[in-house]
Design an enzyme around this catalytic site. Structure first.
Site, mmCIF file in Angstrom:
data_model
loop_
_atom_site.group_PDB
_atom_site.id
_atom_site.type_symbol
_atom_site.label_atom_id
_atom_site.label_comp_id
_atom_site.label_asym_id
_atom_site.label_seq_id
_atom_site.Cartn_x
_atom_site.Cartn_y
_atom_site.Cartn_z
ATOM 1 N N ARG A 195 0.838 -1.197 0.000
ATOM 2 C CA ARG A 195 0.000 0.000 0.000
ATOM 3 C C ARG A 195 0.877 1.252 0.000
ATOM 4 O O ARG A 195 0.577 2.226 -0.700
ATOM 5 C CB ARG A 195 -0.943 0.019 1.205
ATOM 6 C CG ARG A 195 -2.039 -1.029 1.160
ATOM 7 C CD ARG A 195 -3.002 -0.889 2.331
ATOM 8 N NE ARG A 195 -3.811 0.311 2.242
ATOM 9 C CZ ARG A 195 -4.551 0.798 3.236
ATOM 10 N NH1 ARG A 195 -4.553 0.183 4.413
ATOM 11 N NH2 ARG A 195 -5.273 1.886 3.069
ATOM 12 N N CYS B 203 -1.267 6.269 9.025
ATOM 13 C CA CYS B 203 -1.609 4.992 8.387
ATOM 14 C C CYS B 203 -2.665 5.291 7.339
ATOM 15 O O CYS B 203 -2.585 6.296 6.649
ATOM 16 C CB CYS B 203 -2.070 3.972 9.422
ATOM 17 S SG CYS B 203 -3.493 4.517 10.413
#
Length: 273
Positions: free
Chosen positions: A177, A234
């Protein structure tokens, strides 16, 4: 030396046996399915109160990301409903490995509550050690929790790029990611320019328990040069709290960028790597 932000399953069980039970909060949640009240109702640590991460530990999704910080009134009401008072000792847990529980730990500290610990290994460790769970609803008297001066730090969105240039900004998501190879949740892939990837999965062992503080110190010490500040983000500001907890175990005081990647990308003028 500050008390550890963790408590083991055996230590928590001993407190129950000694009649010194803390207020226990069940914060089970998963990225793809959200808050897990059904799991709580199917079996939880006796007397634990369920706290809905999406509704009570986060604000309404928007420019601040998928899980912006909740307002003070929401948190105060949730904690009082769960029986938390200003003098309560609190233990938070999830299914394991504490990625959701760490959000509750961080938020309680953000609103000034120091006496809060995370159950190391979560419910999985509690069950693995043979301790009982229950399905009965847990009724508690309302607490008197109030918001007090913050014990946690945040990094404002306007300071993120400058911070990343002169300090250490950690991206706690999975490497794929971070690299922008896949993005299962947000509409845009990539990462904040200048960030360094350090997945939360590297904080724990195969049982979902945090690594030894010395091991964590060695790892983070290699990422955070002496004299540099550190902040974490995050996808939406939930699992970043897990990284902040690991950093605290390692001896680092880290800030949270609450909006994280999901908030960053709401403004198309912000650069992406």
């Amino acid at each position: 030396m500050s008390p550890s932000p963790l408590i083991s399953a055996a230590e928590l069980h001993d407190l129950f046996e000694m009649g010194r039970a803390p207020v226990v909060l069940d914060v089970r949640w998963a990225l793809q399915t959200g808050s897990d009240r059904a799991g709580y109702e199917a079996g939880h640590i006796p007397n634990a109160q369920f706290v809905d991460l999406d509704a009570e530990l986060a604000g309404v999704p928007g420019s601040g990301g998928r899980h912006p910080l909740p307002d003070e009134e929401t948190v105060v009401a949730a904690m009082r409903s769960a029986g938390v008072s200003d003098d309560s000792s609190v233990v938070v847990y999830d299914a394991g490995p504490a990625t959701a529980a760490a959000r509750a730990w961080w938020l309680l500290r953000y609103y000034g509550h120091a006496d809060v610990r995370v159950l190391d290994g979560g419910l999985a460790q509690w069950v693995a050690e043979g301790f009982a769970t229950g399905t009965e609803p847990s009724i508690v008297a309302a607490g008197s929790f109030s918001a007090r001066p913050s014990l946690a730090r945040v990094l404002d969105v306007g300071d993120v790029l400058e911070f990343a240039q002169s300090n250490v900004l950690l991206d706690a998501r999975a490497p794929e990611r971070f690299r922008g190879e896949v993005e299962p949740v947000d509409p845009v892939a990539g990462h904040i320019p200048g960030a360094i990837n350090r997945p939360t999965t590297d904080n724990v062992d195969s049982d979902g328990k945090f690594l030894d503080p010395g091991v964590l110190n060695g790892t983070f010490g290699g990422l955070v040069p002496e004299g540099k500040a550190v902040a974490v983000y995050c996808g939406s500001g939930v699992t970043a709290a897990h990284q902040i907890l690991a950093l605290e175990l390692a001896g680092f005081d880290a800030a949270l960028y609450p909006g994280s990647w999901s908030g960053w990308i709401t403004d198309p003028t912000r650069p992406r790597a």
